[in-house]
Design an enzyme around this catalytic site. Structure first.
Site, PDB file in Angstrom:
ATOM      1  N   VAL A  40       0.870  -1.139  -0.144  1.00 16.46           N
ATOM      2  CA  VAL A  40      -0.199  -0.093   0.078  1.00 16.46           C
ATOM      3  C   VAL A  40       0.868   1.244  -0.011  1.00 16.46           C
ATOM      4  O   VAL A  40       1.674   1.363   0.853  1.00 16.46           O
ATOM      5  CB  VAL A  40      -0.915   0.107   1.185  1.00 16.46           C
ATOM      6  CG1 VAL A  40      -1.942   0.962   1.307  1.00 16.46           C
ATOM      7  CG2 VAL A  40      -1.745  -1.361   1.443  1.00 16.46           C
ATOM      8  N   VAL A  43       0.728   3.639   3.138  1.00 18.63           N
ATOM      9  CA  VAL A  43       1.349   3.126   4.462  1.00 18.63           C
ATOM     10  C   VAL A  43       2.598   2.292   4.300  1.00 18.63           C
ATOM     11  O   VAL A  43       3.722   2.904   4.674  1.00 18.63           O
ATOM     12  CB  VAL A  43       0.220   2.061   5.003  1.00 18.63           C
ATOM     13  CG1 VAL A  43       0.663   1.609   6.378  1.00 18.63           C
ATOM     14  CG2 VAL A  43      -1.041   2.971   5.435  1.00 18.63           C
ATOM     15  N   CYS A  44       2.523   1.232   3.635  1.00 21.67           N
ATOM     16  CA  CYS A  44       3.861   0.598   3.491  1.00 21.67           C
ATOM     17  C   CYS A  44       4.887   1.246   2.922  1.00 21.67           C
ATOM     18  O   CYS A  44       6.038   1.182   3.299  1.00 21.67           O
ATOM     19  CB  CYS A  44       3.518  -1.091   2.659  1.00 21.67           C
ATOM     20  SG  CYS A  44       2.122  -1.736   3.349  1.00 21.67           S
ATOM     21  N   THR A  45       4.606   1.944   1.674  1.00 24.23           N
ATOM     22  CA  THR A  45       5.894   2.289   1.066  1.00 24.23           C
ATOM     23  C   THR A  45       6.069   3.681   1.695  1.00 24.23           C
ATOM     24  O   THR A  45       7.323   4.180   1.954  1.00 24.23           O
ATOM     25  CB  THR A  45       5.480   2.683  -0.386  1.00 24.23           C
ATOM     26  OG1 THR A  45       5.080   1.420  -1.025  1.00 24.23           O
ATOM     27  CG2 THR A  45       6.607   3.400  -1.132  1.00 24.23           C
TER      28      THR A  45
END
Length: 146
Positions: A40, A43-45
């Site tokens: 995502v 969020v993740c990146t």
């Protein structure tokens, strides 16, 4: 490409940088330029990219390797990363930047089959170029590019 890269299992940390084993794996590389992507974008990146920037790393986010639920969220996450100094780049830009020259190793011989598999549009370009070389033809406008 990096078959010996460690696989780090996180235990629930949303920001990968908050995982001590992940952080140690990044630090063990000794590199200061890091390429990131995540499931995502916002969020993740973004969380990892921002944490890496805070830790002094030069960060390159592959904007094609993650997604999110809306264009607004994508654009906001990308703007947030970019304003923090994260370089937003495409897969092709990352590949070419790492390769630097089609004659290198890895170069055209190793990269073109990979691009053909994972980025078929470029595979078509390479096939067209090969065909023009083999039959000695150029298309109108191409001869003037030299």
């Amino acid at each position: 490409m990096y078959t010996n890269a460690p696989l780090v299992k996180r235990n629930g940390e949303v920001d990968a940088w908050d995982n001590a084993e992940f952080r140690a794996a990044i630090e063990a590389t000794g590199r200061k330029q890091i390429i990131v992507a995540g499931i995502v974008t916002d969020v993740c990146t973004a969380f990892l990219a921002l944490s890496l920037r805070d830790a002094g790393y030069s960060v390159w986010a592959n904007i094609e390797a993650s997604g999110t639920t809306t264009a607004l969220i994508r654009d906001t996450a990308n703007a947030r990363m970019q304003s923090a100094g994260v370089h937003l780049v495409s897969l092709f830009a990352i590949v070419c930047d790492l390769m630097r020259d089609w004659r290198n190793k890895p170069g055209a011989e190793e990269i073109l089959p990979w691009l053909d598999q994972y980025m078929p549009a470029y595979g078509y370009v390479a096939r067209g170029h090969l065909a023009a070389i083999k039959n000695g033809t150029v298309i109108p406008g191409q001869a003037g590019l030299a």
